[in-house]
Design a protein around this motif. Structure first.
Motif, PDB file in Angstrom:
ATOM      1  N   VAL A 165      17.122  -0.994   2.016  1.00 34.70           N
ATOM      2  CA  VAL A 165      17.923  -1.263   3.218  1.00 34.70           C
ATOM      3  C   VAL A 165      19.393  -0.929   2.958  1.00 34.70           C
ATOM      4  O   VAL A 165      20.056  -0.289   3.785  1.00 34.70           O
ATOM      5  N   GLU A 166      19.909  -1.351   1.807  1.00 36.18           N
ATOM      6  CA  GLU A 166      21.286  -1.016   1.456  1.00 36.18           C
ATOM      7  C   GLU A 166      21.462   0.495   1.324  1.00 36.18           C
ATOM      8  O   GLU A 166      22.448   1.075   1.811  1.00 36.18           O
ATOM      9  N   LEU A 167      20.514   1.159   0.657  1.00 35.84           N
ATOM     10  CA  LEU A 167      20.597   2.598   0.458  1.00 35.84           C
ATOM     11  C   LEU A 167      20.637   3.330   1.791  1.00 35.84           C
ATOM     12  O   LEU A 167      21.477   4.219   1.996  1.00 35.84           O
ATOM     13  N   LEU A 222       5.430   4.471   5.068  1.00 34.25           N
ATOM     14  CA  LEU A 222       5.894   3.082   5.073  1.00 34.25           C
ATOM     15  C   LEU A 222       4.755   2.162   4.639  1.00 34.25           C
ATOM     16  O   LEU A 222       4.971   1.198   3.888  1.00 34.25           O
ATOM     17  N   ALA A 223       3.535   2.465   5.110  1.00 36.69           N
ATOM     18  CA  ALA A 223       2.368   1.681   4.684  1.00 36.69           C
ATOM     19  C   ALA A 223       2.104   1.875   3.195  1.00 36.69           C
ATOM     20  O   ALA A 223       1.747   0.923   2.484  1.00 36.69           O
ATOM     21  N   PHE A 224       2.272   3.095   2.712  1.00 31.62           N
ATOM     22  CA  PHE A 224       2.128   3.384   1.278  1.00 31.62           C
ATOM     23  C   PHE A 224       3.135   2.564   0.467  1.00 31.62           C
ATOM     24  O   PHE A 224       2.798   2.000  -0.576  1.00 31.62           O
ATOM     25  N   ALA A 225       4.377   2.484   0.957  1.00 27.34           N
ATOM     26  CA  ALA A 225       5.410   1.722   0.252  1.00 27.34           C
ATOM     27  C   ALA A 225       5.066   0.242   0.203  1.00 27.34           C
ATOM     28  O   ALA A 225       5.308  -0.434  -0.806  1.00 27.34           O
ATOM     29  N   ALA A 226       4.489  -0.275   1.297  1.00 27.82           N
ATOM     30  CA  ALA A 226       4.130  -1.691   1.342  1.00 27.82           C
ATOM     31  C   ALA A 226       2.831  -1.990   0.610  1.00 27.82           C
ATOM     32  O   ALA A 226       2.598  -3.129   0.199  1.00 27.82           O
ATOM     33  N   GLY A 227       1.996  -0.954   0.420  1.00 31.44           N
ATOM     34  CA  GLY A 227       0.696  -1.144  -0.199  1.00 31.44           C
ATOM     35  C   GLY A 227       0.659  -0.692  -1.638  1.00 31.44           C
ATOM     36  O   GLY A 227       1.032  -1.434  -2.554  1.00 31.44           O
ATOM     37  N   GLU A 228       0.218   0.571  -1.851  1.00 35.54           N
ATOM     38  CA  GLU A 228       0.006   1.049  -3.220  1.00 35.54           C
ATOM     39  C   GLU A 228       1.264   1.011  -4.072  1.00 35.54           C
ATOM     40  O   GLU A 228       1.216   0.707  -5.271  1.00 35.54           O
ATOM     41  N   LEU A 229       2.411   1.326  -3.468  1.00 33.95           N
ATOM     42  CA  LEU A 229       3.648   1.347  -4.263  1.00 33.95           C
ATOM     43  C   LEU A 229       4.041  -0.056  -4.700  1.00 33.95           C
ATOM     44  O   LEU A 229       4.450  -0.274  -5.845  1.00 33.95           O
ATOM     45  N   ALA A 230       3.908  -1.018  -3.795  1.00 30.44           N
ATOM     46  CA  ALA A 230       4.262  -2.395  -4.129  1.00 30.44           C
ATOM     47  C   ALA A 230       3.288  -2.999  -5.133  1.00 30.44           C
ATOM     48  O   ALA A 230       3.699  -3.698  -6.074  1.00 30.44           O
ATOM     49  N   SER A 231       1.984  -2.729  -4.964  1.00 29.68           N
ATOM     50  CA  SER A 231       0.993  -3.340  -5.841  1.00 29.68           C
ATOM     51  C   SER A 231       0.775  -2.552  -7.131  1.00 29.68           C
ATOM     52  O   SER A 231       0.115  -3.039  -8.044  1.00 29.68           O
ATOM     53  N   GLY A 232       1.340  -1.337  -7.192  1.00 29.43           N
ATOM     54  CA  GLY A 232       1.257  -0.531  -8.405  1.00 29.43           C
ATOM     55  C   GLY A 232       2.531  -0.621  -9.220  1.00 29.43           C
ATOM     56  O   GLY A 232       2.746  -1.597  -9.960  1.00 29.43           O
ATOM     57  N   PRO A 233       3.437   0.367  -9.089  1.00 25.40           N
ATOM     58  CA  PRO A 233       4.674   0.323  -9.886  1.00 25.40           C
ATOM     59  C   PRO A 233       5.560  -0.872  -9.570  1.00 25.40           C
ATOM     60  O   PRO A 233       6.246  -1.388 -10.457  1.00 25.40           O
ATOM     61  N   GLY A 234       5.530  -1.334  -8.317  1.00 25.25           N
ATOM     62  CA  GLY A 234       6.331  -2.509  -7.976  1.00 25.25           C
ATOM     63  C   GLY A 234       5.858  -3.741  -8.734  1.00 25.25           C
ATOM     64  O   GLY A 234       6.657  -4.499  -9.288  1.00 25.25           O
ATOM     65  N   ALA A 235       4.532  -3.943  -8.764  1.00 23.56           N
ATOM     66  CA  ALA A 235       3.976  -5.089  -9.481  1.00 23.56           C
ATOM     67  C   ALA A 235       4.179  -4.956 -10.986  1.00 23.56           C
ATOM     68  O   ALA A 235       4.481  -5.940 -11.673  1.00 23.56           O
ATOM     69  N   ALA A 236       4.014  -3.743 -11.514  1.00 21.14           N
ATOM     70  CA  ALA A 236       4.218  -3.528 -12.946  1.00 21.14           C
ATOM     71  C   ALA A 236       5.646  -3.890 -13.346  1.00 21.14           C
ATOM     72  O   ALA A 236       5.881  -4.470 -14.414  1.00 21.14           O
ATOM     73  N   ALA A 275      13.568  -9.406   9.557  1.00 18.24           N
ATOM     74  CA  ALA A 275      13.089  -9.402   8.173  1.00 18.24           C
ATOM     75  C   ALA A 275      12.114  -8.249   7.980  1.00 18.24           C
ATOM     76  O   ALA A 275      11.736  -7.568   8.935  1.00 18.24           O
ATOM     77  N   ASP A 276      11.720  -8.039   6.719  1.00 12.85           N
ATOM     78  CA  ASP A 276      10.790  -7.000   6.272  1.00 12.85           C
ATOM     79  C   ASP A 276      11.526  -5.670   6.159  1.00 12.85           C
ATOM     80  O   ASP A 276      12.010  -5.109   7.147  1.00 12.85           O
ATOM     81  N   SER A 277      11.561  -5.146   4.942  1.00 12.92           N
ATOM     82  CA  SER A 277      12.386  -3.966   4.667  1.00 12.92           C
ATOM     83  C   SER A 277      11.980  -2.747   5.481  1.00 12.92           C
ATOM     84  O   SER A 277      12.834  -2.011   5.979  1.00 12.92           O
ATOM     85  N   ASN A 278      10.677  -2.509   5.642  1.00  8.53           N
ATOM     86  CA  ASN A 278      10.260  -1.338   6.404  1.00  8.53           C
ATOM     87  C   ASN A 278      10.557  -1.492   7.887  1.00  8.53           C
ATOM     88  O   ASN A 278      10.967  -0.537   8.554  1.00  8.53           O
ATOM     89  N   ALA A 279      10.353  -2.688   8.420  1.00 12.20           N
ATOM     90  CA  ALA A 279      10.715  -2.940   9.814  1.00 12.20           C
ATOM     91  C   ALA A 279      12.214  -2.742  10.021  1.00 12.20           C
ATOM     92  O   ALA A 279      12.655  -2.185  11.035  1.00 12.20           O
ATOM     93  N   ILE A 280      13.000  -3.168   9.042  1.00  8.41           N
ATOM     94  CA  ILE A 280      14.452  -3.004   9.129  1.00  8.41           C
ATOM     95  C   ILE A 280      14.819  -1.527   9.132  1.00  8.41           C
ATOM     96  O   ILE A 280      15.692  -1.089   9.900  1.00  8.41           O
ATOM     97  N   VAL A 290      13.047   0.988  10.253  1.00 10.87           N
ATOM     98  CA  VAL A 290      12.713   1.523  11.576  1.00 10.87           C
ATOM     99  C   VAL A 290      13.775   1.114  12.588  1.00 10.87           C
ATOM    100  O   VAL A 290      14.260   1.940  13.375  1.00 10.87           O
ATOM    101  N   TYR A 291      14.147  -0.155  12.569  1.00 12.11           N
ATOM    102  CA  TYR A 291      15.160  -0.658  13.502  1.00 12.11           C
ATOM    103  C   TYR A 291      16.493   0.071  13.331  1.00 12.11           C
ATOM    104  O   TYR A 291      17.092   0.550  14.305  1.00 12.11           O
ATOM    105  N   LEU A 292      16.956   0.162  12.094  1.00 14.13           N
ATOM    106  CA  LEU A 292      18.260   0.786  11.845  1.00 14.13           C
ATOM    107  C   LEU A 292      18.240   2.268  12.209  1.00 14.13           C
ATOM    108  O   LEU A 292      19.213   2.794  12.766  1.00 14.13           O
ATOM    109  N   ALA A 293      17.135   2.944  11.902  1.00 11.00           N
ATOM    110  CA  ALA A 293      17.041   4.365  12.248  1.00 11.00           C
ATOM    111  C   ALA A 293      17.048   4.553  13.756  1.00 11.00           C
ATOM    112  O   ALA A 293      17.783   5.403  14.283  1.00 11.00           O
ATOM    113  N   ARG A 294      16.241   3.793  14.462  1.00 14.92           N
ATOM    114  CA  ARG A 294      16.190   3.934  15.914  1.00 14.92           C
ATOM    115  C   ARG A 294      17.549   3.635  16.563  1.00 14.92           C
ATOM    116  O   ARG A 294      17.965   4.319  17.504  1.00 14.92           O
TER     117      ARG A 294
END
Length: 206
Positions: free
Chosen positions: A19-21, A99-113, A67-72, A74-78
């Motif tokens: 969100v900051e980026l 966005l779903a990939f970021a919330a799913g596989e990315l979060a539960s893979g490298p994010g969790a690691a 709240a929620d980084s991906n929702a944010i 979308v909101y900021l872009a729109r």
């Protein structure tokens, strides 16, 4: 925009960093509000009045609280940076797929690691690294012949995947096998207004 949006964040959170980026890359006027996760500030008032789920990030944009980084993103872009979210139906759908990939596989893979290595989270490191390998294998294949994830310019899809991908080595997930992914990260880092997330000396980055 006359008044700054407030970004309630924890500095080492990739969800907060995206969100900051995005705000920095697009010239959105913002103010960072630190939330002390270590002290549990996110689990008590007044933060819970902003997000009853007790998670960062949260933004305040005037009277709008979200709240929620991906929702944010979308909101900021729109609202402030429409070039970052395509209106073409197929391209927009592709953005949401990542966005779903970021919330799913990315979060539960490298994010969790990374959560395990940096914060001592009680998760399965081998499972996290296994999920990360599949996720990065697929991402590397997608980037064949592409500079950006969707279309011919950066979108919020690229921003959504950046932080936890760039910091994957902190979770003992190497990016060496993925030259296309590393190329994408380099292109994002070269964008005017780029701001980095603080690095942690953990895992392969120790």
């Amino acid at each position: 925009m006359s008044n700054a949006i407030k970004i309630h964040r924890f500095p080492l959170s990739g969800h907060c960093h995206r969100v900051e980026l995005f705000s920095s890359l697009t010239g959105i006027n913002y103010e960072l509000v630190e939330v002390d996760l270590v002290d549990g500030e996110h689990k008590r008032d007044p933060f819970l009045k902003l997000n009853p789920v007790g998670l960062v990030p949260v933004i305040e944009d005037g009277t709008t609280v979200l709240a929620d980084s991906n929702a944010i993103l979308v909101y900021l872009a729109r609202k402030y940076a429409p070039d970052w979210l395509p209106t073409d139906p197929y391209l927009e759908a592709e953005v949401h797929r990542f966005l779903a990939f970021a919330a799913g596989e990315l979060a539960s893979g490298p994010g969790a690691a990374r959560l395990i290595a940096v914060f001592g989270a009680p998760l399965d490191p081998e499972r996290a690294k296994s999920v990360a390998k599949v996720a990065f294998d697929n991402l590397e294949a997608h980037l064949d012949g592409r500079e950006w994830l969707v279309g011919d310019r950066p979108t919020i899809a690229d921003i959504a995947i950046y932080s936890y991908t760039a910091h994957a080595p902190e979770g003992n997930v190497s990016l060496e096998p993925y030259p296309r992914i590393r190329g994408l990260l380099t292109r994002i880092e070269a964008l005017p207004g780029f701001v980095a997330m603080p690095a942690s000396k953990a895992g392969l980055a120790a």
